[in-house]
Design a protein around this motif. Structure first.
Motif, PDB file in Angstrom:
ATOM      1  N   THR A 106      22.594  20.966  -0.672  1.00 60.15           N
ATOM      2  CA  THR A 106      21.687  21.059  -1.772  1.00 60.15           C
ATOM      3  C   THR A 106      21.618  22.562  -2.251  1.00 60.15           C
ATOM      4  O   THR A 106      21.541  22.658  -3.237  1.00 60.15           O
ATOM      5  CB  THR A 106      20.408  20.469  -1.428  1.00 60.15           C
ATOM      6  OG1 THR A 106      20.469  19.048  -0.863  1.00 60.15           O
ATOM      7  CG2 THR A 106      19.232  20.803  -2.465  1.00 60.15           C
ATOM      8  N   CYS A 107      21.474  23.438  -1.096  1.00 58.03           N
ATOM      9  CA  CYS A 107      21.297  24.833  -1.311  1.00 58.03           C
ATOM     10  C   CYS A 107      22.672  25.295  -2.129  1.00 58.03           C
ATOM     11  O   CYS A 107      22.390  26.206  -3.248  1.00 58.03           O
ATOM     12  CB  CYS A 107      21.064  25.523  -0.029  1.00 58.03           C
ATOM     13  SG  CYS A 107      19.670  25.335   0.571  1.00 58.03           S
ATOM     14  N   VAL A 108      23.668  24.923  -1.695  1.00 52.33           N
ATOM     15  CA  VAL A 108      24.909  25.461  -2.371  1.00 52.33           C
ATOM     16  C   VAL A 108      25.047  24.761  -3.964  1.00 52.33           C
ATOM     17  O   VAL A 108      25.315  25.528  -4.939  1.00 52.33           O
ATOM     18  CB  VAL A 108      26.087  24.954  -1.630  1.00 52.33           C
ATOM     19  CG1 VAL A 108      27.497  25.227  -2.350  1.00 52.33           C
ATOM     20  CG2 VAL A 108      26.216  25.798  -0.146  1.00 52.33           C
ATOM     21  N   LEU A 110      22.651  23.640  -5.755  1.00 55.95           N
ATOM     22  CA  LEU A 110      21.642  24.193  -6.846  1.00 55.95           C
ATOM     23  C   LEU A 110      21.521  25.571  -7.069  1.00 55.95           C
ATOM     24  O   LEU A 110      21.102  26.104  -8.193  1.00 55.95           O
ATOM     25  CB  LEU A 110      20.353  23.326  -6.468  1.00 55.95           C
ATOM     26  CG  LEU A 110      20.190  21.912  -6.388  1.00 55.95           C
ATOM     27  CD1 LEU A 110      18.764  21.287  -6.330  1.00 55.95           C
ATOM     28  CD2 LEU A 110      20.938  21.134  -7.742  1.00 55.95           C
ATOM     29  N   TRP A 111      21.678  26.227  -6.065  1.00 53.47           N
ATOM     30  CA  TRP A 111      21.420  27.574  -6.135  1.00 53.47           C
ATOM     31  C   TRP A 111      22.842  28.519  -5.685  1.00 53.47           C
ATOM     32  O   TRP A 111      22.580  29.573  -5.772  1.00 53.47           O
ATOM     33  CB  TRP A 111      20.110  27.872  -5.232  1.00 53.47           C
ATOM     34  CG  TRP A 111      18.689  27.366  -5.718  1.00 53.47           C
ATOM     35  CD1 TRP A 111      18.116  27.699  -6.566  1.00 53.47           C
ATOM     36  CD2 TRP A 111      18.362  26.291  -5.039  1.00 53.47           C
ATOM     37  NE1 TRP A 111      17.130  26.792  -6.888  1.00 53.47           N
ATOM     38  CE2 TRP A 111      17.305  25.664  -5.693  1.00 53.47           C
ATOM     39  CE3 TRP A 111      18.686  25.495  -3.961  1.00 53.47           C
ATOM     40  CZ2 TRP A 111      16.490  24.700  -5.522  1.00 53.47           C
ATOM     41  CZ3 TRP A 111      17.735  24.298  -3.563  1.00 53.47           C
ATOM     42  CH2 TRP A 111      16.630  24.025  -4.215  1.00 53.47           C
ATOM     43  N   GLY A 112      23.816  27.899  -5.131  1.00 55.54           N
ATOM     44  CA  GLY A 112      24.843  28.887  -4.938  1.00 55.54           C
ATOM     45  C   GLY A 112      24.648  29.507  -3.802  1.00 55.54           C
ATOM     46  O   GLY A 112      25.180  30.725  -3.672  1.00 55.54           O
ATOM     47  N   ARG A 113      23.549  29.180  -2.779  1.00 51.50           N
ATOM     48  CA  ARG A 113      23.450  29.930  -1.698  1.00 51.50           C
ATOM     49  C   ARG A 113      23.253  29.453  -0.477  1.00 51.50           C
ATOM     50  O   ARG A 113      23.206  28.036  -0.533  1.00 51.50           O
ATOM     51  CB  ARG A 113      21.878  30.627  -1.932  1.00 51.50           C
ATOM     52  CG  ARG A 113      21.777  31.591  -3.019  1.00 51.50           C
ATOM     53  CD  ARG A 113      20.262  32.313  -3.137  1.00 51.50           C
ATOM     54  NE  ARG A 113      19.924  32.337  -4.319  1.00 51.50           N
ATOM     55  CZ  ARG A 113      18.713  32.923  -4.701  1.00 51.50           C
ATOM     56  NH1 ARG A 113      17.937  33.119  -3.810  1.00 51.50           N
ATOM     57  NH2 ARG A 113      18.320  33.097  -5.941  1.00 51.50           N
ATOM     58  N   ASP A 114      23.443  30.004   0.778  1.00 51.39           N
ATOM     59  CA  ASP A 114      23.603  29.260   1.889  1.00 51.39           C
ATOM     60  C   ASP A 114      22.062  28.978   2.245  1.00 51.39           C
ATOM     61  O   ASP A 114      21.029  29.817   2.040  1.00 51.39           O
ATOM     62  CB  ASP A 114      24.252  30.133   3.144  1.00 51.39           C
ATOM     63  CG  ASP A 114      24.052  29.538   4.436  1.00 51.39           C
ATOM     64  OD1 ASP A 114      23.132  29.946   5.076  1.00 51.39           O
ATOM     65  OD2 ASP A 114      25.043  28.624   4.738  1.00 51.39           O
ATOM     66  N   ALA A 115      21.746  27.902   3.204  1.00 50.53           N
ATOM     67  CA  ALA A 115      20.281  27.600   3.433  1.00 50.53           C
ATOM     68  C   ALA A 115      19.575  28.819   4.049  1.00 50.53           C
ATOM     69  O   ALA A 115      18.515  28.954   4.080  1.00 50.53           O
ATOM     70  CB  ALA A 115      20.258  26.355   4.173  1.00 50.53           C
ATOM     71  N   SER A 116      20.439  29.493   5.017  1.00 50.41           N
ATOM     72  CA  SER A 116      19.873  30.730   5.853  1.00 50.41           C
ATOM     73  C   SER A 116      19.170  31.737   4.735  1.00 50.41           C
ATOM     74  O   SER A 116      18.229  32.538   5.360  1.00 50.41           O
ATOM     75  CB  SER A 116      20.757  31.193   6.673  1.00 50.41           C
ATOM     76  OG  SER A 116      21.959  31.836   6.033  1.00 50.41           O
TER      77      SER A 116
END
Length: 283
Positions: A106-108, A110-116
């Motif tokens: 979901t993080c990748v 919707l936001w293009g980022r790793d969950a960390s």
């Protein structure tokens, strides 16, 4: 006291079998202290009944809070925890576990980022009426034997809600009102209603992430994909029921319902009649 003595699954809780998320209700002792090893899931715990003082420790620091009905605890994946509580009565809690892979994906998407980088939800005690409502609905669905598609939709929504409301993720961007994508997905649902469809398959047809598909479909049609699919299946069943054959068991299979009982529940919800009553009135 070991984990089984401190917290036992409620005797009346059904075997659910969902893979998109896990939900189970527990009957908890008045007091206990447990070590919880790291889990591969995001944990969400809703207090349904009972009052207690709860404390948890990550590392060397203990945190404490008063727990009562409606309070929610969040534990991030991979987080070992020591937990202890003390109350004057047994408590009931509902535990929902979301796979960490869903949070990461979901993080990748919707936001293009790793969950960390966005942070994973972790809090001893929060109040969140939206979370409470979704968890209560999941319990009703689990007891009713609702299929995997419902759980998959709920898991997708919960992942986004947790990340935006209880971590550092910004609100997701609007997908835009692209009706042609929804029409394409709606036709896919009509053409394949007899199959065990998934939210991921529908979203892929619309070329959207599952979350954006859920939101766009609701904005355009006024109903969730799960609701739309159920209505399509019930309408197909109505057509079959205007004839003396096939059997209701066969109709359930032809229309994509997991069992005759699921057909009956959905049909009664939509029409106010059971399939048998509808057939008798139609012939």
């Amino acid at each position: 006291m070991n984990a089984e003595q401190a917290r036992r699954r409620r005797d009346d809780w059904p075997e659910v079998g969902w893979t998109s998320l896990r939900v189970v209700q527990f009957d908890n002792a008045e007091q206990a202290e447990l070590h919880l090893p790291p889990s591969g899931c995001q944990s969400v715990v809703l207090v349904n009944k009972g009052l207690s003082r709860i404390e948890s420790r990550h590392g060397s620091t203990w945190r404490g809070a008063e727990y009562g009905p409606g309070m929610i605890g969040l534990t991030a994946p991979g987080q070992p925890t020591d937990i202890r509580w003390c109350g004057s009565e047994r408590s009931f809690t509902t535990h929902v576990e979301l796979p960490s892979a869903l949070i990461d994906r979901t993080c990748v998407e919707l936001w293009g980022r790793d969950a960390s980088r966005l942070g994973r939800p972790d809090a001893l005690a929060v109040q969140d009426p939206v979370l409470s409502s979704v968890i209560d609905a999941l319990c009703v669905a689990a007891r009713a034997g609702v299929d995997e598609f419902y759980a998959e939709s709920a898991a997708t929504f919960l992942a986004v809600h947790l990340l935006t409301m209880h971590a550092a993720a910004p609100p997701p961007r609007e997908a835009g009102r692209e009706d042609h994508r929804v029409r394409r997905a709606a036709q896919f649902i009509r053409d394949n209603h007899s199959q065990p469809l998934t939210l991921a398959e529908m979203a892929a047809v619309a070329d959207l992430s599952p979350f954006h598909f859920l939101r766009l479909f609701k904005a355009v049609t006024g109903q969730t994909p799960y609701r739309f699919l159920t209505k399509v299946r019930v309408e197909r069943a109505r057509r079959h029921l205007t004839r003396p054959e096939p059997s209701i068991t066969d109709i359930a299979h032809l229309c994509g319902f997991a069992s005759p009982s699921r057909l009956t529940a959905a049909f009664r919800s939509e029409t106010g009649l059971s399939p048998s009553e509808f057939r008798a009135a139609s012939l």
